[in-house]
Motif scaffolding. Structure first.
Motif: not given
Length: 445
Positions: A320-328, A270-276, A236-239, A257-260
């Protein structure tokens, strides 16, 4: 007779170790064992032998995981020997990542044990800042890996009760050197080797084909049609990078795929997830995350990005599949600047046929197909590590320790937070052995 005393006796009568036990001038404190000059000097003085006994742990890999466990050991007064196949620490970060990369998680979740990031670092440090942090970390704890040492074989010697690690040095004068120790720590990580997909016709593609490990910047693809295979965070980031350099990127999305969003409710996702997770079970947190994501991003399935049946945190835990954290990137997909394509059926010349029957031509293909462990290729162990995927058989937090002094660090599928947990456990466990032995950690060379 206890196992340690037994191994001492066996080693004294093994010819390959006699040059170490009989020449006391080659006795050095543990903190010197990983200084390349000291070891090289001993090699020059002991041409009859290419085997060295290291009474501290041997660590394979000088990435963040190897550095973390070495630092935790050093804090307890235990030296170690790090063997690194490349010519620098954190070679994946320094040599095989794209220029615009930054940490996808806030820095507080990516700190190594015993040393925080500099206070003036941004929340998401850049690649260059992270490497500088690692170099400062190594300097602070006096960690000096032996570079250009590729481990080709490691096996536990049942007679000597030691791990014997065979290496091949690179450079103008290749040589094979063996090291032996009571402890072996595998720190090569989950991303040791690139994954090359098996796509019909890929080998005959006349344009540029590269893995993301070789991709640096989209500047070389300006004006070109580029197909990115793989829709994880790197793909996603290379695109996005290709878009910013006026290329025409298309991305292959074969699986759900999960995009968040990178941030939710004013906090990092991630911080919100750890807190919840402190208060709620995983499946409830997943529902909250997906509800917020839909509010912010809308229905991603309309754009060819179907979500898996399992929630993002549950899927991460299971596979072990990591969700995509959107950067734009998602905004570029919505605008049509990045086009989503289904799985590839075959490639013929420059034309790519997709699963939906469409045929399109491309100038270049970037493989964002990830990495894999290489442990099964060199470590002879069937208990701690799986021969199938090279990962510990037991899931976190139980995959850090094997039999006969074998340990793993950096295989938790929980990033640097998991690495820190395992590094501390390993250092504590080895410290207990030192105390039981009743001596200080020395290295005999």
């Amino acid at each position: 007779m206890d196992p340690w005393s037994e191994s001492e006796g066996k080693r004294a009568h093994d010819p390959i170790f006699q040059c170490f036990s009989q020449n006391q001038n080659h006795h050095q404190p543990a903190e010197n064992c990983c200084k390349e000059r000291s070891v090289e000097a001993v090699v020059a003085r002991s041409e009859r032998s290419t085997c060295f006994w290291v009474s501290g742990p041997i660590i394979v890999g000088a990435g963040p995981s190897g550095l973390a466990v070495a630092a935790c050991l050093k804090e307890k007064g235990i030296g170690s020997l790090i063997l690194e196949r490349s010519n620098c620490i954190a070679s994946l970060w320094q040599l095989k990542t794209y220029d615009r990369l930054s940490l996808h998680l806030p820095r507080k979740f990516c700190e190594l044990p015993l040393m925080p990031f500099p206070a003036d670092y941004p929340i998401y440090p850049s690649k260059q800042q992270f490497v500088a942090y690692l170099e400062s970390y190594a300097a602070r704890f006096g960690i000096s890996p032996m570079y250009n040492r590729t481990v080709v074989h490691a096996e536990y010697d049942e007679q000597l009760l030691l791990w014997r690690v065979s290496t091949r040095t690179s450079g103008t004068m290749e040589e094979e050197v063996e090291y032996a120790s009571r402890w072996l720590i595998v720190a090569t990580g989950e991303n040791a080797e690139v994954v090359q997909p098996d796509i019909d016709g890929l080998q005959e593609f006349p344009g540029t084909v590269m893995h993301t490990s070789a991709y640096k910047s989209g500047s070389v693809f300006t004006g070109k049609r580029v197909l990115v295979v793989g829709c994880g965070n790197s793909g996603m980031e290379v695109c996005l990078d290709l878009c910013n350099h006026n290329a025409e990127p298309h991305i292959v999305v074969r699986d759900a795929v999960h995009i968040l969003p990178g941030e939710m409710l004013g906090r990092s996702t991630f911080g919100l997830s750890m807190w919840l997770l402190k208060w709620l079970p995983v499946h409830v947190v997943d529902r909250i995350l997906l509800c917020i994501a839909r509010t912010i991003l809308g229905d991603t399935a309309r754009l060819g990005l179907k979500r898996p049946a399992s929630g993002p945190l549950e899927l991460k835990s299971l596979s072990g599949k990591t969700p995509v954290l959107d950067v734009g990137t998602f905004a570029k997909i919505k605008s049509g600047d990045i086009k989503v394509r289904p799985a590839i059926r075959q490639i013929s010349g420059r034309d790519v046929e997709f699963a939906d029957g469409q045929l399109e031509g491309f100038d270049a293909i970037v493989l964002a197909t990830g990495y894999k462990s290489n442990v099964p290729f060199w470590l002879k162990d069937r208990e701690l590590f799986s021969e199938k995927d090279g990962l510990p058989r037991k899931a976190f937090p139980n995959g850090w320790k094997g039999e006969n002094g074998l340990y793993s660090v950096g295989f938790t599928r929980r990033g640097l937070m998991g690495t820190s947990v395992d590094a501390k456990r390993i250092a504590y466990d080895i410290e207990q052995h030192w105390k039981a032995k009743g001596t200080r950690p020395d290295v005999f060379l």
